[in-house]
Design an enzyme around this catalytic site. Structure first.
Site, PDB file in Angstrom:
ATOM      1  CG  ASP A  66      -0.403  -0.131   2.516  1.00  0.00           C
ATOM      2  OD1 ASP A  66       0.839  -0.184   2.608  1.00  0.00           O
ATOM      3  OD2 ASP A  66      -1.159  -0.159   3.515  1.00  0.00           O
ATOM      4  CB  SER A  67       4.569   1.731  -0.257  1.00  0.00           C
ATOM      5  OG  SER A  67       4.752   0.587  -1.076  1.00  0.00           O
ATOM      6  CG  ASP A 109       0.449  -4.098   2.103  1.00  0.00           C
ATOM      7  OD1 ASP A 109       0.716  -4.958   2.976  1.00  0.00           O
ATOM      8  OD2 ASP A 109       1.213  -3.142   1.853  1.00  0.00           O
ATOM      9  CE  LYS A 138       3.328  -5.803   3.898  1.00  0.00           C
ATOM     10  NZ  LYS A 138       2.892  -4.589   4.631  1.00  0.00           N
ATOM     11  CD  GLU A 140       0.700  -1.458   8.070  1.00  0.00           C
ATOM     12  OE1 GLU A 140       0.417  -0.619   8.954  1.00  0.00           O
ATOM     13  OE2 GLU A 140       1.141  -1.155   6.953  1.00  0.00           O
ATOM     14  CD  GLU A 207       8.165  -0.049   7.307  1.00  0.00           C
ATOM     15  OE1 GLU A 207       7.174  -0.763   7.062  1.00  0.00           O
ATOM     16  OE2 GLU A 207       8.374   1.054   6.745  1.00  0.00           O
TER      17      GLU A 207
HETATM   18  O1  KIV Z   1       3.527  -1.079   1.574  1.00  0.00           O
HETATM   19  C1  KIV Z   1       4.709  -1.434   1.531  1.00  0.00           C
HETATM   20  O2  KIV Z   1       5.424  -1.246   0.547  1.00  0.00           O
HETATM   21  C2  KIV Z   1       5.265  -2.095   2.707  1.00  0.00           C
HETATM   22  C3  KIV Z   1       6.751  -2.218   2.776  1.00  0.00           C
HETATM   23  C4  KIV Z   1       7.340  -0.940   3.213  1.00  0.00           C
HETATM   24  C5  KIV Z   1       7.178  -3.355   3.634  1.00  0.00           C
HETATM   25  O3  KIV Z   1       4.536  -2.477   3.582  1.00  0.00           O
END
Ligand code: KIV
Length: 291
Positions: A66-67, A109, A138, A140, A207
């Site tokens: 989600d970056s 994510d 994924k 968090e 992280e």
């Molecule tokens: O969203 C993302 O790219 C991430 C990485 C920074 C691990 O969660």
């Protein structure tokens, strides 16, 4: 290793029939790598072309992170990213991988607000991501996420957890800061990591945590592969955000990032250099990239 290309009206894409000599990356293969002590490599990707190039460069795992909120949408955090955005980019990535018969493991994510409400909400969101082509989702956080992880894993959805700096909660954390620095916060993080492994999480992004903490956790969690970002070299694998490692960004890179493009002649060469550096242990360099 390089991918052959076919001309299209808008640039070049790999042809649909490129045969792959490599075996698909799977959970058993990741466990074998772990048991052998071979480092796992992961990069983010958000579209078909970069995903195909990462695959050709030998990256084992692609994270549709989600970056993308920051690097694709220009947001200041990941909070505005929706499940619809995530599914769109995951479909693009998996389409690119299918075109080259890619072997890469795809982690998608679950964005902010798509799993916090209940286990039922989490499985609905995870289903959208798996149907978009992800092999694993994924999410968090620790503690409250444990029962969600168990619920998903029991229903056949592989889960990657994410502890330390969790960008979706940046406002609660007070900024993008190193986590687990005090004895108390390190003990909580360790407890959460153990609970997540016991709940069935088979991967754990760590992280911005101290290198000693992530190295200790890696020793303690043989079935949950730690993937570090700003967490030192003692993890089972590493991940970087694509734009950061290519030096394509609007600001200054974080201390834990290395720009692999500076040393390479092109994108695929930069990715291959990253894979090599992680495998041989020259990235990250704890003297520069850890806390
Ligand atoms: O969203 C993302 O790219 C991430 C990485 C920074 C691990 O969660």
């Amino acid at each position: 290793m390089s991918i052959s290309t076919a001309a299209t009206p808008y640039g070049t894409l790999p042809p649909a029939s490129t045969p792959s000599a490599r075996k698909p990356v799977s959970l058993p293969r990741l466990q074998e790598m772990r048991d052998r002590g071979e480092k796992i490599t992961m990069l983010t990707a958000y579209d078909a072309t970069f995903a195909a190039v990462a695959d050709a460069a030998g990256v084992e795992c692609i994270l549709v992170g989600d970056s993308l909120g920051m690097v694709c949408q220009g947001q200041s955090s990941t909070v505005a990213v929706t499940l619809e955005h995530m599914a769109y980019h995951t479909k693009s990535v998996t389409r690119g991988l299918r075109r080259v018969q890619g072997t890469t493991w795809v982690v998608g994510d679950l964005p902010f607000g798509s799993y916090q409400e209940s286990k039922e909400q989490a499985i609905r969101s995870a289903t959208v991501m798996m149907q978009a082509g992800a092999h694993m989702v994924k999410l968090e956080g620790g503690g409250w996420t444990t029962e969600i992880v168990q619920f998903l894993v029991e229903r056949g959805i592989p889960v990657c957890a994410h502890l330390g700096l969790t960008p979706q909660t940046v406002h609660a954390l007070g900024g993008y800061r190193v986590q687990g620095k005090t004895d108390e916060s390190a003990a909580i993080l360790k407890r959460h990591a153990h609970e997540l492994q016991d709940a069935g999480a088979t991967m754990l992004v760590l992280e911005m945590v101290p290198a000693v903490l992530s190295a200790a956790l890696t020793q303690e969690l043989p079935r949950c592969h730690t993937i570090g970002i700003g967490a030192g070299k003692g993890t089972a694998g590493q991940v970087l955000v694509l734009h950061d490692m290519l030096g394509v960004n609007l600001g200054k890179n974080a201390k834990f990032v290395r720009n692999f493009m500076e040393e390479a002649g092109g994108v695929q060469a930069a990715m291959a250099a990253y894979v090599k550096a992680v495998k041989e242990g020259s990235f990250p360099d704890d003297a520069i990239h850890a806390w």
